[in-house]
Design an enzyme around this catalytic site. Structure first.
Site, mmCIF file in Angstrom:
data_model
loop_
_atom_site.group_PDB
_atom_site.id
_atom_site.type_symbol
_atom_site.label_atom_id
_atom_site.label_comp_id
_atom_site.label_asym_id
_atom_site.label_seq_id
_atom_site.Cartn_x
_atom_site.Cartn_y
_atom_site.Cartn_z
ATOM 1 N N SER A 1 33.664 35.795 44.909
ATOM 2 C CA SER A 1 33.123 35.337 46.197
ATOM 3 C C SER A 1 33.172 36.475 47.203
ATOM 4 O O SER A 1 34.020 37.373 47.102
ATOM 5 C CB SER A 1 33.978 34.180 46.727
ATOM 6 O OG SER A 1 33.630 33.884 48.063
ATOM 7 N N TYR A 55 42.041 31.176 48.959
ATOM 8 C CA TYR A 55 40.810 31.275 48.163
ATOM 9 C C TYR A 55 40.374 32.735 48.028
ATOM 10 O O TYR A 55 40.093 33.208 46.920
ATOM 11 C CB TYR A 55 39.719 30.426 48.821
ATOM 12 C CG TYR A 55 38.371 30.498 48.139
ATOM 13 C CD1 TYR A 55 38.173 29.970 46.860
ATOM 14 C CD2 TYR A 55 37.276 31.084 48.785
ATOM 15 C CE1 TYR A 55 36.923 30.035 46.245
ATOM 16 C CE2 TYR A 55 36.030 31.145 48.177
ATOM 17 C CZ TYR A 55 35.858 30.622 46.912
ATOM 18 O OH TYR A 55 34.625 30.685 46.300
ATOM 19 N N LYS A 88 40.243 34.968 44.562
ATOM 20 C CA LYS A 88 39.007 35.603 44.073
ATOM 21 C C LYS A 88 39.199 37.120 43.971
ATOM 22 O O LYS A 88 38.654 37.765 43.071
ATOM 23 C CB LYS A 88 37.835 35.259 44.996
ATOM 24 C CG LYS A 88 37.385 33.791 44.905
ATOM 25 C CD LYS A 88 36.929 33.390 43.508
ATOM 26 C CE LYS A 88 36.088 32.126 43.505
ATOM 27 N NZ LYS A 88 35.751 31.669 42.135
HETATM 28 N N1 NAP Z 1 28.816 27.717 46.889
HETATM 29 C C1 NAP Z 1 29.197 28.836 47.501
HETATM 30 O O1 NAP Z 1 28.854 29.082 48.674
HETATM 31 C C2 NAP Z 1 30.048 29.849 46.770
HETATM 32 C C3 NAP Z 1 30.228 31.111 47.351
HETATM 33 C C4 NAP Z 1 30.992 32.065 46.689
HETATM 34 C C5 NAP Z 1 31.544 31.772 45.449
HETATM 35 N N2 NAP Z 1 31.370 30.529 44.894
HETATM 36 C C6 NAP Z 1 31.972 30.285 43.586
HETATM 37 O O2 NAP Z 1 30.940 29.888 42.698
HETATM 38 C C7 NAP Z 1 31.509 29.151 41.609
HETATM 39 C C8 NAP Z 1 30.695 27.904 41.378
HETATM 40 O O3 NAP Z 1 30.865 27.035 42.477
HETATM 41 P P1 NAP Z 1 29.686 26.162 43.103
HETATM 42 O O4 NAP Z 1 29.426 26.696 44.437
HETATM 43 O O5 NAP Z 1 28.572 26.021 42.147
HETATM 44 O O6 NAP Z 1 30.445 24.763 43.350
HETATM 45 P P2 NAP Z 1 30.640 23.500 42.417
HETATM 46 O O7 NAP Z 1 29.345 22.791 42.282
HETATM 47 O O8 NAP Z 1 31.797 22.778 43.021
HETATM 48 O O9 NAP Z 1 31.043 24.068 40.986
HETATM 49 C C9 NAP Z 1 32.371 24.295 40.550
HETATM 50 C C10 NAP Z 1 32.452 23.854 39.107
HETATM 51 O O10 NAP Z 1 33.717 24.239 38.567
HETATM 52 C C11 NAP Z 1 34.207 23.198 37.735
HETATM 53 N N3 NAP Z 1 35.664 23.306 37.703
HETATM 54 C C12 NAP Z 1 36.507 23.414 38.768
HETATM 55 N N4 NAP Z 1 37.787 23.456 38.360
HETATM 56 C C13 NAP Z 1 37.758 23.356 36.995
HETATM 57 C C14 NAP Z 1 38.766 23.319 36.000
HETATM 58 N N5 NAP Z 1 40.073 23.365 36.316
HETATM 59 N N6 NAP Z 1 38.394 23.214 34.705
HETATM 60 C C15 NAP Z 1 37.084 23.131 34.379
HETATM 61 N N7 NAP Z 1 36.076 23.185 35.288
HETATM 62 C C16 NAP Z 1 36.416 23.273 36.583
HETATM 63 C C17 NAP Z 1 33.710 21.916 38.411
HETATM 64 O O11 NAP Z 1 33.538 20.848 37.479
HETATM 65 P P3 NAP Z 1 34.629 19.656 37.328
HETATM 66 O O12 NAP Z 1 35.018 19.250 38.724
HETATM 67 O O13 NAP Z 1 33.898 18.596 36.573
HETATM 68 O O14 NAP Z 1 35.734 20.257 36.542
HETATM 69 C C18 NAP Z 1 32.335 22.352 38.944
HETATM 70 O O15 NAP Z 1 31.299 22.072 38.002
HETATM 71 C C19 NAP Z 1 32.974 28.889 42.013
HETATM 72 O O16 NAP Z 1 33.795 29.809 41.331
HETATM 73 C C20 NAP Z 1 32.974 29.163 43.510
HETATM 74 O O17 NAP Z 1 34.253 29.547 43.968
HETATM 75 C C21 NAP Z 1 30.620 29.575 45.526
#
Ligand code: NAP
Length: 247
Positions: free
Chosen positions: A140, A150, A154
């Site tokens: 991130s 967080y 990261k």
């Molecule tokens: N959206 C943003 O603005 C943003 C910005 C920078 C970085 N990111 C990063 O991008 C990545 C994807 O996030 P996203 O934004 O797409 O949000 P998201 O839709 O909440 O996706 C996160 C996914 O991780 C899975 N997950 C979480 N903990 C887990 C565990 N212990 N075991 C297995 N699966 C797990 C969740 O599924 P379950 O709950 O079903 O397990 C969910 O499908 C993350 O690493 C996040 O930190 C996001």
């Protein structure tokens, strides 16, 4: 030859977009997460879209060593893995001034964002294709400009990935990281995004708009492709120029 890919957190958000992109390119993709009903629905939607059965799913908590051991056995049963995308993560707790709360917040952030990637990668290591496999982890912009537990978690992912890149380079395996900026169309923001917060975030982005899961997936797919076979140990920022500031 059909590649075999694993995308963690592939049921939603950025991970779903990565799974979709890899499947569109003909890869066999297994999406992993804790909620089987979410994974099942996503796999079914993508298989319908591509008129195929190339998207499967496996359920488990990637922060739990026993569950990861079981998951890894399932994942490698069909043969070596060519692409591993460590995308699962999230921002579980706000920091607390109380020391017990602070310890919990940091521990949770590391469990969700670091332990998930480390355990699955280590469990799959013996079964990654050599040479040619690629590992891409999702960190991130928070790792680069700080954001409590967080951001610290990261940033730890960066240090881990860099060490792994030099360890695995002699075996022909690449290890890279994509660090996204603000991507609101995800569950990550689902419960906390207000119109004011969104406007504030977008105002910080020189390109003037938020990112989409597909734009992050495109960067991940590139690093997982043969075009990036000589790219390793890199942290690719995809954030509309946010870190540059608005000048
Ligand atoms: N959206 C943003 O603005 C943003 C910005 C920078 C970085 N990111 C990063 O991008 C990545 C994807 O996030 P996203 O934004 O797409 O949000 P998201 O839709 O909440 O996706 C996160 C996914 O991780 C899975 N997950 C979480 N903990 C887990 C565990 N212990 N075991 C297995 N699966 C797990 C969740 O599924 P379950 O709950 O079903 O397990 C969910 O499908 C993350 O690493 C996040 O930190 C996001």
């Amino acid at each position: 030859m059909t590649r075999r890919a694993v995308v963690t957190g592939g049921g939603t958000g950025i991970g779903r977009a990565v799974a979709r992109r890899l499947a569109a390119g003909g890869d066999e993709v297994t999406i992993v997460g804790r909620r089987s009903e979410v994974l099942k629905a996503t796999a079914a939607e993508l298989n319908t879209e591509f008129d195929s059965d190339r998207v499967g799913f496996a359920t488990g908590d990637l922060a739990d060593p026993d569950q990861v051991t079981e998951l890894a056995a399932q994942l490698v049963a069909g043969g070596p893995i060519d692409v591993l995308v460590n995308n699962a993560g999230g921002n579980p707790n706000q920091p607390s001034t109380d020391l017990t709360g602070l310890a919990d917040a940091y521990t949770d952030a590391f469990r969700i964002n670091v332990i998930t990637a480390v355990l699955l990668t280590e469990a799959l290591l013996p079964d990654l294709s050599r040479p040619g496999a690629s590992i891409v982890s999702v960190s991130s912009i928070a790792a680069l400009r700080g954001a409590g537990p967080y951001g610290a978690a990261k940033a730890a992912l960066h240090g881990w990935a860099l060490g792994l890149a030099s360890q695995l380079a002699p075996q022909g395996i690449t290890v890279n990281v994509v660090a996204p900026g603000f991507v609101p169309a995800t569950e990550f923001w689902a419960t906390r995004l207000t119109p004011e917060l969104e406007a504030d975030r977008v105002a910080q982005i020189p390109l003037g708009r938020a990112g989409t899961p597909d734009q992050i997936a495109a960067a991940i797919a590139h690093l997982a492709s043969p075009d990036a076979a000589w790219t390793t140990g890199q942290i690719l920022q995809v954030n509309g120029g946010t870190l540059l500031g608005r000048g």
